[in-house]
Scaffold this motif. Structure first.
Motif, PDB file in Angstrom:
ATOM      1  N   ALA A   8      11.129  97.352 120.143  1.00 30.25           N
ATOM      2  CA  ALA A   8      12.541  97.456 119.778  1.00 30.25           C
ATOM      3  C   ALA A   8      13.188  96.088 119.616  1.00 30.25           C
ATOM      4  CB  ALA A   8      13.286  98.265 120.841  1.00 30.25           C
ATOM      5  N   ALA A   9      12.704  95.132 120.410  1.00 29.93           N
ATOM      6  CA  ALA A   9      13.302  93.792 120.380  1.00 29.93           C
ATOM      7  C   ALA A   9      12.648  92.878 119.345  1.00 29.93           C
ATOM      8  CB  ALA A   9      13.205  93.142 121.760  1.00 29.93           C
ATOM      9  N   LEU A  10      11.581  93.347 118.690  1.00 34.48           N
ATOM     10  CA  LEU A  10      10.835  92.504 117.755  1.00 34.48           C
ATOM     11  C   LEU A  10      11.688  91.930 116.621  1.00 34.48           C
ATOM     12  CD1 LEU A  10       8.085  91.318 117.133  1.00 34.48           C
ATOM     13  CD2 LEU A  10       7.543  93.396 115.839  1.00 34.48           C
ATOM     14  N   PRO A  11      12.527  92.742 115.952  1.00 34.66           N
ATOM     15  CA  PRO A  11      13.362  92.159 114.886  1.00 34.66           C
ATOM     16  C   PRO A  11      14.274  91.039 115.397  1.00 34.66           C
ATOM     17  CG  PRO A  11      13.367  94.550 114.740  1.00 34.66           C
ATOM     18  CD  PRO A  11      12.717  94.206 116.045  1.00 34.66           C
ATOM     19  N   GLU A  12      14.850  91.255 116.576  1.00 37.68           N
ATOM     20  CA  GLU A  12      15.723  90.232 117.151  1.00 37.68           C
ATOM     21  C   GLU A  12      14.914  88.986 117.534  1.00 37.68           C
ATOM     22  OE1 GLU A  12      19.027  89.724 120.741  1.00 37.68           O
ATOM     23  OE2 GLU A  12      18.022  91.656 120.423  1.00 37.68           O
ATOM     24  N   MET A  13      13.687  89.183 118.005  1.00 42.04           N
ATOM     25  CA  MET A  13      12.831  88.051 118.353  1.00 42.04           C
ATOM     26  C   MET A  13      12.477  87.224 117.114  1.00 42.04           C
ATOM     27  SD  MET A  13       9.053  88.019 120.175  1.00 42.04           S
ATOM     28  CE  MET A  13       9.582  89.095 121.507  1.00 42.04           C
ATOM     29  N   LEU A  14      12.173  87.917 116.028  1.00 44.09           N
ATOM     30  CA  LEU A  14      11.851  87.209 114.782  1.00 44.09           C
ATOM     31  C   LEU A  14      13.060  86.439 114.263  1.00 44.09           C
ATOM     32  CD1 LEU A  14       9.699  89.924 112.961  1.00 44.09           C
ATOM     33  CD2 LEU A  14       8.905  87.828 114.085  1.00 44.09           C
ATOM     34  N   ALA A  16      15.415  85.233 116.155  1.00 39.61           N
ATOM     35  CA  ALA A  16      15.566  84.095 117.066  1.00 39.61           C
ATOM     36  C   ALA A  16      14.573  82.992 116.718  1.00 39.61           C
ATOM     37  CB  ALA A  16      15.373  84.544 118.512  1.00 39.61           C
ATOM     38  N   LEU A  17      13.359  83.380 116.353  1.00 43.89           N
ATOM     39  CA  LEU A  17      12.351  82.407 115.949  1.00 43.89           C
ATOM     40  C   LEU A  17      12.792  81.673 114.682  1.00 43.89           C
ATOM     41  CD1 LEU A  17       9.552  81.362 116.763  1.00 43.89           C
ATOM     42  CD2 LEU A  17       8.548  83.101 115.279  1.00 43.89           C
ATOM     43  N   GLY A 172      26.333  79.986 120.782  1.00 52.57           N
ATOM     44  CA  GLY A 172      25.917  80.934 119.758  1.00 52.57           C
ATOM     45  C   GLY A 172      24.865  80.400 118.819  1.00 52.57           C
ATOM     46  N   GLY A 173      24.110  79.393 119.269  1.00 51.38           N
ATOM     47  CA  GLY A 173      23.099  78.797 118.404  1.00 51.38           C
ATOM     48  C   GLY A 173      21.851  79.640 118.264  1.00 51.38           C
ATOM     49  N   GLY A 174      21.625  80.520 119.237  1.00 51.98           N
ATOM     50  CA  GLY A 174      20.450  81.377 119.177  1.00 51.98           C
ATOM     51  C   GLY A 174      19.181  80.617 119.485  1.00 51.98           C
ATOM     52  N   GLY A 175      18.090  81.065 118.923  1.00 46.53           N
ATOM     53  CA  GLY A 175      16.802  80.429 119.169  1.00 46.53           C
ATOM     54  C   GLY A 175      15.951  81.246 120.114  1.00 46.53           C
ATOM     55  N   ILE A 176      14.657  80.994 120.097  1.00 45.98           N
ATOM     56  CA  ILE A 176      13.709  81.780 120.874  1.00 45.98           C
ATOM     57  C   ILE A 176      13.905  81.585 122.369  1.00 45.98           C
ATOM     58  CG2 ILE A 176      11.899  80.012 120.826  1.00 45.98           C
ATOM     59  CD1 ILE A 176      11.411  83.839 120.482  1.00 45.98           C
ATOM     60  N   GLY A 177      14.324  80.391 122.799  1.00 46.80           N
ATOM     61  CA  GLY A 177      14.585  80.161 124.216  1.00 46.80           C
ATOM     62  C   GLY A 177      15.774  80.960 124.707  1.00 46.80           C
ATOM     63  N   ASP A 178      16.824  80.983 123.915  1.00 44.90           N
ATOM     64  CA  ASP A 178      18.009  81.774 124.248  1.00 44.90           C
ATOM     65  C   ASP A 178      17.663  83.262 124.282  1.00 44.90           C
ATOM     66  OD1 ASP A 178      20.896  82.407 124.490  1.00 44.90           O
ATOM     67  OD2 ASP A 178      20.648  83.142 122.445  1.00 44.90           O
ATOM     68  N   PHE A 179      16.826  83.688 123.366  1.00 40.84           N
ATOM     69  CA  PHE A 179      16.385  85.080 123.327  1.00 40.84           C
ATOM     70  C   PHE A 179      15.658  85.449 124.629  1.00 40.84           C
ATOM     71  CE2 PHE A 179      12.934  88.091 122.595  1.00 40.84           C
ATOM     72  CZ  PHE A 179      13.604  89.162 122.016  1.00 40.84           C
ATOM     73  N   ALA A 180      14.779  84.576 125.102  1.00 42.81           N
ATOM     74  CA  ALA A 180      14.029  84.843 126.333  1.00 42.81           C
ATOM     75  C   ALA A 180      14.966  84.961 127.531  1.00 42.81           C
ATOM     76  CB  ALA A 180      13.007  83.735 126.567  1.00 42.81           C
ATOM     77  N   ILE A 181      15.983  84.102 127.588  1.00 42.30           N
ATOM     78  CA  ILE A 181      16.925  84.147 128.704  1.00 42.30           C
ATOM     79  C   ILE A 181      17.764  85.419 128.661  1.00 42.30           C
ATOM     80  CG2 ILE A 181      19.043  83.095 129.611  1.00 42.30           C
ATOM     81  CD1 ILE A 181      17.824  80.396 129.125  1.00 42.30           C
TER      82      ILE A 181
END
Length: 222
Positions: A8-14, A16-17, A172-181
């Motif tokens: 479910a989180a895959l689109p958001e992870m991509l 963020a990447l 609000g910069g996003g990014g994969i690190g922010d996604f993990a947190i």
């Protein structure tokens, strides 16, 4: 259950990447183009350098040290007015690249200076003995000799700045690190957080491998 959460989180992870990629694609070229001249200036103007200028060296050295002494979180907040002036907003992925660039330039310029200091002075003396101007010596000899070390330094900078994507989320910069947190800390989705961390590890390994191979290709001794 964890697999469903990850799916479910895959689109958001991509997404963020992609935000992390945007940060790096903007920050790294600007940092390299600006930091190399600053690093050369630090090297050339230092006492005993190619063109000593003690006062200039003190000023540039102090500015670089000042920027590097700021924790990125504080720099991010302190530069909000400047960021808004440059890009028109202080929120978003593009906005966070402004303090990233400032930090990266100071960070990399110190590496560049140290890379140049490691070059054998005899190479520079030989170039000047053959009539090369100071500018020619820097461009055709100094930077050419330092290419492997510069490639390694740029790689270290890129890897280090990937971790800053976690802090970028504050504006609000996003990014994969922010996604993990957000998923691991705020939502307690451990599986999603682990998946994001694995993505970050793979990304760092790819960047490190690319940087190492590039440095080896540029090293004439190998």
């Amino acid at each position: 259950m964890q697999a469903d959460s990850i799916t479910a989180a895959l689109p958001e992870m991509l997404a963020a990447l992609g935000e992390t990629a945007v940060m790096l694609l903007i920050t790294v070229p600007i940092a390299v183009l600006a930091a190399i001249p600053v690093g050369v200036l630090l090297w050339a103007s230092r006492p005993g350098g190619l063109r000593p200028a003690p006062r200039l060296h003190q000023v540039v050295n102090a500015v670089v040290n000042l920027v590097r002494s700021f924790p990125f979180l504080i720099l991010l907040i302190a530069m909000i007015p400047v960021t808004r002036l440059i890009v028109g907003t202080s929120v978003g992925t593009v906005a966070v690249t402004v303090p990233l660039c400032v930090n990266a330039i100071a960070y990399l310029s110190r590496f560049v200076e140290q890379n140049l200091l490691q070059i054998d002075p005899g190479v520079i003396e030989a170039a000047q003995a053959m009539g090369a101007s100071k500018l020619r010596t820097i461009w055709s000899v100094l930077l050419v000799e330092a290419r492997p070390a510069l490639a390694g330094s740029i790689t270290i900078m890129v890897v280090s700045f990937i971790s800053y994507s976690a802090i970028a989320g504050l504006v609000g910069g996003g990014g994969i690190g922010d996604f993990a947190i957000r998923h691991g800390y705020y939502r307690y989705e451990t599986g999603v957080m682990i998946a994001a961390v694995v993505v970050m590890i793979v990304l760092v390994q790819l960047i490190q491998l690319t940087g190492t191979l590039t440095a080896r290709r540029l090293d004439k001794r190998l």
